[in-house]
Structures are given as C-alpha cells and as structure tokens.
Design a protein around this motif. Sequence first.
Motif, PDB file in Angstrom:
ATOM      1  N   LYS A  61       0.899  -1.158   0.009  1.00 29.39           N
ATOM      2  CA  LYS A  61       0.036   0.136  -0.052  1.00 29.39           C
ATOM      3  C   LYS A  61       0.961   1.267   0.005  1.00 29.39           C
ATOM      4  CE  LYS A  61      -3.852   1.410   2.481  1.00 29.39           C
ATOM      5  NZ  LYS A  61      -4.676   1.567   4.002  1.00 29.39           N
ATOM      6  N   ARG A 112      -1.784   4.609  -4.479  1.00 28.09           N
ATOM      7  CA  ARG A 112      -3.122   5.554  -4.401  1.00 28.09           C
ATOM      8  C   ARG A 112      -2.540   6.941  -4.430  1.00 28.09           C
ATOM      9  NH1 ARG A 112      -7.586   3.802  -0.536  1.00 28.09           N
ATOM     10  NH2 ARG A 112      -8.015   2.732  -2.369  1.00 28.09           N
ATOM     11  N   LEU A 125      -2.345  10.883  -3.964  1.00 28.34           N
ATOM     12  CA  LEU A 125      -3.235  12.127  -3.188  1.00 28.34           C
ATOM     13  C   LEU A 125      -2.427  13.428  -3.768  1.00 28.34           C
ATOM     14  CD1 LEU A 125      -4.337  13.638  -0.751  1.00 28.34           C
ATOM     15  CD2 LEU A 125      -2.128  12.772   0.577  1.00 28.34           C
ATOM     16  N   MET A 145      -7.374  10.681  -4.232  1.00 25.42           N
ATOM     17  CA  MET A 145      -7.716  11.745  -3.306  1.00 25.42           C
ATOM     18  C   MET A 145      -7.210  13.054  -3.532  1.00 25.42           C
ATOM     19  SD  MET A 145      -7.302   9.475   0.032  1.00 25.42           S
ATOM     20  CE  MET A 145      -5.779   8.876  -0.402  1.00 25.42           C
ATOM     21  N   LEU A 146      -8.031  14.134  -3.135  1.00 26.63           N
ATOM     22  CA  LEU A 146      -7.382  15.599  -3.306  1.00 26.63           C
ATOM     23  C   LEU A 146      -7.887  16.272  -1.988  1.00 26.63           C
ATOM     24  CD1 LEU A 146      -6.664  18.172  -5.032  1.00 26.63           C
ATOM     25  CD2 LEU A 146      -8.923  18.118  -5.847  1.00 26.63           C
ATOM     26  N   PHE A 147      -6.728  17.039  -1.806  1.00 27.34           N
ATOM     27  CA  PHE A 147      -6.892  17.922  -0.493  1.00 27.34           C
ATOM     28  C   PHE A 147      -6.376  19.305  -1.008  1.00 27.34           C
ATOM     29  CE2 PHE A 147      -5.777  20.121   3.260  1.00 27.34           C
ATOM     30  CZ  PHE A 147      -7.139  19.989   3.962  1.00 27.34           C
ATOM     31  N   LEU A 158       4.322  21.651   4.541  1.00 31.44           N
ATOM     32  CA  LEU A 158       3.255  21.331   5.021  1.00 31.44           C
ATOM     33  C   LEU A 158       2.437  20.315   4.086  1.00 31.44           C
ATOM     34  CD1 LEU A 158       1.065  21.756   7.299  1.00 31.44           C
ATOM     35  CD2 LEU A 158      -0.227  23.650   5.943  1.00 31.44           C
ATOM     36  N   HIS A 201       3.650  17.132   5.263  1.00 31.01           N
ATOM     37  CA  HIS A 201       3.258  16.569   6.578  1.00 31.01           C
ATOM     38  C   HIS A 201       1.887  15.970   6.187  1.00 31.01           C
ATOM     39  CE1 HIS A 201       6.194  17.915   9.234  1.00 31.01           C
ATOM     40  NE2 HIS A 201       6.293  19.001   9.057  1.00 31.01           N
ATOM     41  N   VAL A 202       1.074  16.744   5.237  1.00 29.88           N
ATOM     42  CA  VAL A 202      -0.410  16.279   5.227  1.00 29.88           C
ATOM     43  C   VAL A 202      -0.296  14.709   4.671  1.00 29.88           C
ATOM     44  CG1 VAL A 202      -2.427  16.494   3.659  1.00 29.88           C
ATOM     45  CG2 VAL A 202      -1.445  18.264   4.827  1.00 29.88           C
ATOM     46  N   ASP A 250       0.919  12.254   7.419  1.00 31.23           N
ATOM     47  CA  ASP A 250       0.109  12.204   8.468  1.00 31.23           C
ATOM     48  C   ASP A 250      -0.939  11.208   7.948  1.00 31.23           C
ATOM     49  OD1 ASP A 250       0.893  14.129  10.164  1.00 31.23           O
ATOM     50  OD2 ASP A 250      -0.191  15.594   9.463  1.00 31.23           O
ATOM     51  N   HIS A 251      -1.550  11.473   6.735  1.00 32.57           N
ATOM     52  CA  HIS A 251      -2.373  10.428   6.202  1.00 32.57           C
ATOM     53  C   HIS A 251      -1.869   9.087   6.059  1.00 32.57           C
ATOM     54  CE1 HIS A 251      -6.072   9.405   4.256  1.00 32.57           C
ATOM     55  NE2 HIS A 251      -5.607   8.548   3.181  1.00 32.57           N
ATOM     56  N   LYS A 294      -1.525   7.379   9.558  1.00 32.79           N
ATOM     57  CA  LYS A 294      -2.879   7.015  10.130  1.00 32.79           C
ATOM     58  C   LYS A 294      -3.465   5.696   9.367  1.00 32.79           C
ATOM     59  CE  LYS A 294      -7.159   9.149  11.434  1.00 32.79           C
ATOM     60  NZ  LYS A 294      -8.075  10.309  11.144  1.00 32.79           N
ATOM     61  N   HIS A 295      -3.362   5.573   8.177  1.00 36.19           N
ATOM     62  CA  HIS A 295      -4.034   4.387   7.442  1.00 36.19           C
ATOM     63  C   HIS A 295      -3.209   3.652   6.813  1.00 36.19           C
ATOM     64  CE1 HIS A 295      -7.902   6.913   7.191  1.00 36.19           C
ATOM     65  NE2 HIS A 295      -7.187   7.999   7.258  1.00 36.19           N
ATOM     66  N   TYR A 303      -0.195   2.883   5.294  1.00 35.90           N
ATOM     67  CA  TYR A 303       0.557   2.836   4.121  1.00 35.90           C
ATOM     68  C   TYR A 303       1.783   2.508   4.401  1.00 35.90           C
ATOM     69  CZ  TYR A 303      -3.198   5.069   1.398  1.00 35.90           C
ATOM     70  OH  TYR A 303      -4.270   5.390   0.761  1.00 35.90           O
ATOM     71  N   ASN A 361       7.993  13.768  10.717  1.00 36.36           N
ATOM     72  CA  ASN A 361       6.840  14.275  11.269  1.00 36.36           C
ATOM     73  C   ASN A 361       7.069  15.056  12.529  1.00 36.36           C
ATOM     74  OD1 ASN A 361       4.529  14.432   9.403  1.00 36.36           O
ATOM     75  ND2 ASN A 361       3.667  12.815  10.380  1.00 36.36           N
TER      76      ASN A 361
END
Lengths: 133, 241
Positions: free
Chosen positions: B9, B38, B40, B60-62, B72, B75-76, B79-80, B83-84, B86, B174
């Motif tokens: 992943k 995946r 992002l 995914m789009l942020f 930043l 970092h985003v 973080d993701h 958390k998930h 990967y 991080n």
Amino acid sequence: MKLVAVVALAVSLIVLVRRNLLQVDLSFPLFAGVVILGVASLSEGFIHWTAAQLGFIDPPFAIIMIAIALLLAMITILSIALSRIQYRQMMLVRHLAMTELAQRETELRHRSQGHPSESNPQGARPDASNSSR
Amino acid sequence: MSTTRPLDKVLVVVPTYNDSRLLRDISAEIIALSDAYRVLIVDDGSMEPVDVDSLPDGLMLFRLPANFGLGLCTHVAFDHALKHGYAAVVRIDADGQHPVQEIPRLLEQLQSEADLVVGTRTNRNAGTGLRAWFAIWVRGYLSWAAKVVTRGCAPRDVNSGFFAANATAMRLLNKYRLERYPEPQIYILSCRRGLRLKELNIEQRERQYGSSTLTVTHALRLFYRFNIFIAAEMLQGSRTE
C-alpha cells in the motif's frame, strides 16, 4: 505637552484594542513602552541621568536610542507571536486534512470492497473545494 | 533501524501550486503502474483550485486553505499515510519532470535496507547566463554543505523533490517542522538522525511548458533558510513539534 502626548498614545492603543484591531496580549509591550518611557521622559533629571549612564552628550538622543531599542525588541516579540500563530495554523490545517482525507479513504476502501459508501456513492463531494474523485 | 515490510500500500503524493495542467496525465500514469498505488494530490492553495472533474477516478485531493508551502504538503501526506497504514509515501512534482516510471525502482530500493530513497537528477539543465551560473553555484554549495554536515551521507541532489519514505522515516520527519522548501531539511535530518538513505540516479524529463517557478528572490530565501537550518542543526538540533 509631553503628558498630553503620552496620554494620547496610550488612549490610541486602548482604542485599537477596543476595536479588535490589536490583540490585548500583543498590545502589552507597546503599552508598557509608552507608559514607562512617557512617564520617565517627564523628568528632566531622569533624562540627564540616563544620558550620562549611556555616555550620550545630548540627553534627548539617549531617549531616542532607548525608544529604537524598545521598538526592535517589540518587533522581535511580535515576530515570535506571528510565527507561533503560523505554526498553530499549520497544525490546524494538518488536522483538517486528516479528517477530510480519512473520510475519502473510507469511501475508496468501501468501493474497492464492492459496497459503495452510503452517504456518497459516487465518492464526489458536491460542495467542496476539497473534493475527491 | 527498521524492519522491511512489503510495500502493498503506497501513497503517491503530488503537491501542486498553480500548476495543474499535467495532473491528469501524471495521476493516470501512476494509477496505471500498480493497484497498490494511491494518488493524493495536495493543492497548496492555488489561485484557481484544481478542477476535480478533470482528474481520473479513484484518487484523493486535498486543497489547503492558503499557500503554506511544500513542507506542509509533505506533512499532510505523512499524517495520512501513517494514520491509514501505508507502507510508504512517494513524493513527485506536478510539473511532469519527474519520471513516473521510476517509482517502482525507488520503492525497490526502499525495500533493500533503506528508509528514504532520493531520486538524484543526473541531467539537470541550468540554462545559460548569469542566472544559470548562480543556480549552479548555489546547487554546488548546498550539496557540499549538506555532505559536510552529514559526513557524506546526504544525496548529491539535495533539492530533489522525488523521493520515497517508509513509515520509520515518516514518523521521524513528522516530529519536525518541515519548511516551505523542505528537501535539504528532509535529507539532512534523515542522515543526522540515523535513517538509512539511498540515492537513485534518474533522468529528469524535459519541461513541457513554462519555466521554473524558482525566481532569484526565491533562490536567495532558499539559500538563507538552508544556512539558518544548517547553523541551527549544528548548534542544537532542529526544533520538534
């Protein structure tokens, strides 16, 4: 005249805080500078004593130099405050990103497992500047 | 330092700022490489938001609410990914110059006893004239200083934004505040904190449109930041969150 100038400066600061243009914590060093320097400058004896201590021949020049030093100190304090605000802002954005992306991650996982998300089968968010495909 | 886990992943992050023309092609190319990847896209507060409808499905789009810089964005992604679950994050630029087909090689290297793999550009074209001379001089200095500070561990191309990081690297990085142009910071921190760093030679693609967004002012600020970071690192180590 000096006293009027000091009072006018202090009142200006209070007005800025009252109108929410200046945060009360950030106004503190400015207010302290106005009061301390203003009151001190009312005393001729203090001005001459300060000039003698700092080695200035012209007493008013000593006050100007102190004022410049105080301004530099205040700029530093304000820069530190601004940096802290920026870092806090970044932490908030990271938190926001984690929350929004977690939602999207769940949608994509559901889709890959063959059952679309109940709230949003297409995976697209109608409103969003932060959206997904 | 860390155990090698299968890269089943992988999050491929594409930060973008006013540069969305090639996003569709880059994303499609990445998705076509493997089901394990995946994509992002992190829109760093572009003047015109990235057009969601123009992108392929399944990514995914942020969009950041303002322009905060690459630190930043990184970092985003970290973080993701953490958390998930990967296994790795790959960062690639949105201007189409990084070779997407090298991502599997980058990840291969990551699995062979490395925590961070950097794609070192071997065919960087600085152009001509005074600006080119300045760019070559700055790059040379950055590379030399990074090597000195890390006792030879830093990659030759400390400004490369094409890298892969595993969970160990992500967790470590991080803990620090990555700045606006964080690449030298990432590599120097990684070396000095004991991560295993490898570099992989890559051929940069031709720029398809426009010119570099790095102006002389940007370069001077980058140069300043780099030196301040090095000085701080030498004195007491970087700040942690």
